[in-house]
Scaffold this motif. Structure first.
Motif, PDB file in Angstrom:
ATOM      1  N   ARG A  85       0.828  -1.334   0.115  1.00  0.00           N
ATOM      2  CA  ARG A  85      -0.001   0.081  -0.119  1.00  0.00           C
ATOM      3  C   ARG A  85       0.780   1.231  -0.099  1.00  0.00           C
ATOM      4  N   THR A  86       0.501   2.251  -0.899  1.00  0.00           N
ATOM      5  CA  THR A  86       1.379   3.448  -0.843  1.00  0.00           C
ATOM      6  C   THR A  86       0.669   4.585   0.158  1.00  0.00           C
ATOM      7  N   ASN A  87       1.290   5.417   0.013  1.00  0.00           N
ATOM      8  CA  ASN A  87       0.719   6.583   0.937  1.00  0.00           C
ATOM      9  C   ASN A  87       0.067   7.670   0.270  1.00  0.00           C
ATOM     10  N   THR A  88      -0.206   7.593  -1.095  1.00  0.00           N
ATOM     11  CA  THR A  88      -0.731   8.641  -1.928  1.00  0.00           C
ATOM     12  C   THR A  88      -2.076   8.379  -1.863  1.00  0.00           C
ATOM     13  N   PRO A  89      -3.058   9.122  -1.582  1.00  0.00           N
ATOM     14  CA  PRO A  89      -4.547   8.943  -1.679  1.00  0.00           C
ATOM     15  C   PRO A  89      -5.039   9.258  -2.968  1.00  0.00           C
ATOM     16  N   THR A  90      -6.130   8.743  -3.484  1.00  0.00           N
ATOM     17  CA  THR A  90      -6.663   9.062  -4.866  1.00  0.00           C
ATOM     18  C   THR A  90      -7.509  10.082  -4.778  1.00  0.00           C
ATOM     19  N   PRO A  91      -7.185  11.407  -5.446  1.00  0.00           N
ATOM     20  CA  PRO A  91      -8.100  12.430  -5.259  1.00  0.00           C
ATOM     21  C   PRO A  91      -9.537  12.221  -5.620  1.00  0.00           C
ATOM     22  N   GLY A  92     -10.192  12.806  -4.671  1.00  0.00           N
ATOM     23  CA  GLY A  92     -11.721  12.679  -5.004  1.00  0.00           C
ATOM     24  C   GLY A  92     -12.488  11.324  -4.994  1.00  0.00           C
ATOM     25  N   VAL A  93     -11.863  10.354  -4.259  1.00  0.00           N
ATOM     26  CA  VAL A  93     -11.990   9.023  -3.977  1.00  0.00           C
ATOM     27  C   VAL A  93     -12.166   8.784  -2.616  1.00  0.00           C
ATOM     28  N   HIS A  94     -13.091   8.259  -2.144  1.00  0.00           N
ATOM     29  CA  HIS A  94     -13.233   7.673  -0.516  1.00  0.00           C
ATOM     30  C   HIS A  94     -13.612   6.392  -0.325  1.00  0.00           C
ATOM     31  N   VAL A  95     -13.112   5.447   0.323  1.00  0.00           N
ATOM     32  CA  VAL A  95     -13.615   4.240   0.293  1.00  0.00           C
ATOM     33  C   VAL A  95     -13.801   3.937   1.872  1.00  0.00           C
ATOM     34  N   ILE A  96     -15.213   3.479   2.084  1.00  0.00           N
ATOM     35  CA  ILE A  96     -15.761   3.219   3.348  1.00  0.00           C
ATOM     36  C   ILE A  96     -15.740   1.727   3.446  1.00  0.00           C
ATOM     37  N   GLY A  97     -14.810   1.183   3.979  1.00  0.00           N
ATOM     38  CA  GLY A  97     -14.708  -0.431   4.155  1.00  0.00           C
ATOM     39  C   GLY A  97     -15.126  -1.027   5.698  1.00  0.00           C
ATOM     40  N   VAL A  98     -14.925  -2.372   5.656  1.00  0.00           N
ATOM     41  CA  VAL A  98     -15.006  -2.766   6.785  1.00  0.00           C
ATOM     42  C   VAL A  98     -13.643  -2.669   7.615  1.00  0.00           C
ATOM     43  N   PRO A  99     -13.830  -2.186   9.094  1.00  0.00           N
ATOM     44  CA  PRO A  99     -12.565  -1.904   9.755  1.00  0.00           C
ATOM     45  C   PRO A  99     -11.375  -2.961   9.717  1.00  0.00           C
ATOM     46  N   ARG A 100     -10.304  -2.640   9.739  1.00  0.00           N
ATOM     47  CA  ARG A 100      -9.131  -3.808   9.568  1.00  0.00           C
ATOM     48  C   ARG A 100      -9.123  -4.650  11.051  1.00  0.00           C
ATOM     49  N   LEU A 101      -9.772  -4.124  12.064  1.00  0.00           N
ATOM     50  CA  LEU A 101      -9.892  -4.885  13.271  1.00  0.00           C
ATOM     51  C   LEU A 101     -10.680  -6.095  13.044  1.00  0.00           C
ATOM     52  N   ALA A 102     -11.426  -6.290  11.877  1.00  0.00           N
ATOM     53  CA  ALA A 102     -12.071  -7.477  11.522  1.00  0.00           C
ATOM     54  C   ALA A 102     -11.205  -8.568  11.145  1.00  0.00           C
ATOM     55  N   TYR A 103     -10.155  -8.318  10.741  1.00  0.00           N
ATOM     56  CA  TYR A 103      -9.020  -9.361  10.575  1.00  0.00           C
ATOM     57  C   TYR A 103      -8.706  -9.965  11.868  1.00  0.00           C
ATOM     58  N   ILE A 104      -8.601  -9.517  12.769  1.00  0.00           N
ATOM     59  CA  ILE A 104      -8.325 -10.347  14.044  1.00  0.00           C
ATOM     60  C   ILE A 104      -9.467 -11.496  14.392  1.00  0.00           C
ATOM     61  N   GLY A 105     -10.614 -10.944  14.088  1.00  0.00           N
ATOM     62  CA  GLY A 105     -11.550 -12.035  14.272  1.00  0.00           C
ATOM     63  C   GLY A 105     -11.598 -13.206  13.077  1.00  0.00           C
ATOM     64  N   VAL A 106     -11.150 -12.745  11.964  1.00  0.00           N
ATOM     65  CA  VAL A 106     -10.674 -13.820  10.787  1.00  0.00           C
ATOM     66  C   VAL A 106      -9.446 -14.790  11.367  1.00  0.00           C
ATOM     67  N   LEU A 107      -8.470 -14.237  12.189  1.00  0.00           N
ATOM     68  CA  LEU A 107      -7.532 -14.969  12.557  1.00  0.00           C
ATOM     69  C   LEU A 107      -7.832 -16.003  13.693  1.00  0.00           C
ATOM     70  N   VAL A 108      -8.683 -15.329  14.658  1.00  0.00           N
ATOM     71  CA  VAL A 108      -9.211 -16.410  15.734  1.00  0.00           C
ATOM     72  C   VAL A 108     -10.122 -17.348  15.227  1.00  0.00           C
ATOM     73  N   LEU A 109     -10.809 -17.021  13.984  1.00  0.00           N
ATOM     74  CA  LEU A 109     -11.622 -17.963  13.313  1.00  0.00           C
ATOM     75  C   LEU A 109     -10.875 -19.091  12.636  1.00  0.00           C
ATOM     76  N   ALA A 110      -9.561 -18.934  12.163  1.00  0.00           N
ATOM     77  CA  ALA A 110      -8.955 -19.606  11.355  1.00  0.00           C
ATOM     78  C   ALA A 110      -8.142 -20.542  12.473  1.00  0.00           C
ATOM     79  N   PHE A 111      -7.754 -20.043  13.581  1.00  0.00           N
ATOM     80  CA  PHE A 111      -7.054 -20.845  14.632  1.00  0.00           C
ATOM     81  C   PHE A 111      -8.411 -21.963  15.284  1.00  0.00           C
ATOM     82  N   CYS A 112      -9.429 -21.568  15.463  1.00  0.00           N
ATOM     83  CA  CYS A 112     -10.415 -22.404  15.760  1.00  0.00           C
ATOM     84  C   CYS A 112     -10.878 -23.678  15.123  1.00  0.00           C
TER      85      CYS A 112
END
Length: 254
Positions: A85-112
């Motif tokens: 991932r680079t540090n240059t944002p795309t002008p005029g474009v905004h992404v609303i996504g699932v928070p990255r904290l959700a990956y912690i839940g994925v990791l826990v699910l994978a271990f389970c």
């Protein structure tokens, strides 16, 4: 414009994030969302090869350390295949996504699901589908706001909405916020919950109605009306006290 399910939003949500944070980040190249089909296929092939290795090792009765020990180099290879991932944002474009904290839940699910799978891979291989589906949900679920309109991405597909078709927003009691279209139909906005509504409105650049400003104006009008009523009652009380005295004066003269 909103549906009857719309509720009055607060002045500021405690979960609302500023521009550029992990939960409310502008669109940037990198990550699984921008990976090409070939790179995604390579990542899937590496993971599949490791799963085949585990199954074969279990059938051949290899030691548990040998079967699990390869997970570290596999994780490193997958990490190297993911675009940086680079540090240059795309002008005029905004992404609303699932928070990255959700990956912690994925990791826990994978271990389970991993350890039951290692114990009986032939019968429990389907458990590994759950972390894969969870990763796909996190990476694919997002709403992109740009000058061209709204781009909706979910685990089952993508959809584009021009601004000319969007006439308002609807806030249901549960689930994602919805966009109301010119034909009175409604479309869910992936990853845009009630706590991300202000972020969506600000990213739209005035194309969506600011329900927060409307709520604040209504609250200001209510407070002004209450103050006016209180002042009116305060002026009426002295007049009410003076009226009995004026009625007694003629009787004393008689």
């Amino acid at each position: 414009m909103s549906s009857p399910h719309q509720s009055v939003p607060p002045a500021r949500s405690s979960h609302t994030t500023d521009e550029g944070t992990d939960t409310g980040r502008p669109s940037r190249p990198g990550g699984l969302r921008s990976a090409s089909a070939g790179r995604l296929a390579a990542i899937g092939a590496v993971v599949l090869a490791y799963l085949v290795f585990v199954v074969v090792g279990t059938v051949q009765d290899w030691s548990l350390g040998v079967r699990i020990g390869l997970i570290v180099p596999v994780a490193v290879v997958v990490w190297l295949l993911v675009p940086r991932r680079t540090n240059t944002p795309t002008p005029g474009v905004h992404v609303i996504g699932v928070p990255r904290l959700a990956y912690i839940g994925v990791l826990v699910l994978a271990f389970c699901v991993f350890f039951p799978f290692v114990g009986w891979p032939v019968g429990l291989w389907w458990l590994l589908l759950f972390p894969v589906i969870a990763v796909l949900w996190v990476t694919r679920t997002h709403t992109t706001v740009s000058e061209a309109g709204l781009d909706l991405s979910s685990i089952i597909g993508k959809k584009h909405l021009d601004w000319a078709r969007v006439k308002g927003i609807s806030i249901p009691k549960r689930g994602y916020v919805r966009a109301r279209l010119d034909d009175d139909s409604e479309v869910k906005l992936p990853a845009v919950g009630y706590d991300r509504l202000r972020e969506l409105i600000e990213a739209s650049g005035g194309r969506l109605p600011d329900v927060f400003a409307a709520a604040e104006a209504a609250e200001a009008e209510r407070i002004a009306a209450e103050r006016a009523a209180a002042e009116s009652d305060a002026k009426t009380e002295p007049d009410a006290k003076a009226s009995p005295e004026s009625e007694d004066e003629p009787k004393s003269e008689q």
